[in-house]
Write an enzyme that holds these catalytic residues in place. Structure first.
Site, short mmCIF file in Angstrom:
data_model
loop_
_atom_site.label_atom_id
_atom_site.label_comp_id
_atom_site.label_asym_id
_atom_site.label_seq_id
_atom_site.Cartn_x
_atom_site.Cartn_y
_atom_site.Cartn_z
N HIS A 7 -1.44 19.83 28.86
CA HIS A 7 -1.81 20.43 29.84
C HIS A 7 -3.02 21.72 29.53
O HIS A 7 -2.45 22.09 28.41
CB HIS A 7 -0.85 21.09 31.05
N GLU A 80 8.51 17.39 30.66
CA GLU A 80 8.91 18.18 29.63
C GLU A 80 10.25 18.40 28.95
O GLU A 80 11.05 18.56 30.11
CB GLU A 80 8.29 20.13 29.76
#
Length: 180
Positions: A7, A80
């Site tokens: 990201h 994550e």
């Protein structure tokens, strides 16, 4: 072919705070990084995007996908690593290198064990290879997720800190892996 990108930048990235499951948005630099990644991937044949469900990854995937209409699937297995009790701390406030040492395999009160984390990501990658073998798939994920992805395709888990081993993608860096 499997492509992976991390990201775009968030404010916590700038502050060097560990960001696992907190849902931080992209900052203005992160939006610009995603736009640049979109331009770099414009002529790359992508059949499917598989994305972490966290906001920073979703925003990055949506920008990359503007004007392309590539199907996006959200998959919890590339969320994550759960930093648990370390969430929001700066990397200098705990033993960050030990945290990323696969062979130390530290157990924590709340944080996700590294070998459990690797198993989750490896399971995901095995499914992608089986289900999308003939497709070009873009993964939009996180710095932590890029570590087991690199180890999976290199068929090697180095000793010591996997962060220090240079396996973490920078924000919006793109790597590609051939599927055997």
């Amino acid at each position: 072919m499997i492509y992976i990108t991390r990201h775009g930048q968030t404010d916590w990235n700038v502050l060097k705070k560990v960001m696992g499951r907190c849902d931080e948005p992209l900052n203005s630099t992160g939006f610009n990084q995603a736009i640049e990644t979109k331009k770099r991937l414009l002529h790359t044949d992508i059949d499917l995007i598989i994305c972490s469900p966290l906001l920073r990854a979703k925003q990055t995937a949506e920008i990359i996908n503007e004007d392309r209409n590539i199907p996006i699937i959200y998959d919890q297995r590339i969320i994550e690593r759960d930093f648990g009790e370390f969430e929001g701390l700066q990397t200098s406030h705990f033993d960050f290198n030990s945290y990323w040492d696969y062979y130390k395999n530290e157990q924590y009160q709340k944080a996700e064990n590294i070998q459990v984390f690797f198993e989750r990501v490896y399971d995901f990658l095995n499914d992608v290879i089986v289900n999308y073998r003939d497709k070009n798939v873009l993964l939009v994920a996180h710095g932590g997720v890029s570590i087991p992805v690199a180890c999976f395709f290199q068929e090697n888990i180095p000793s010591g800190s996997l962060v220090s081993a240079g396996l973490v993608l920078e924000n919006c860096q793109v790597l590609s892996y051939s599927v055997k």
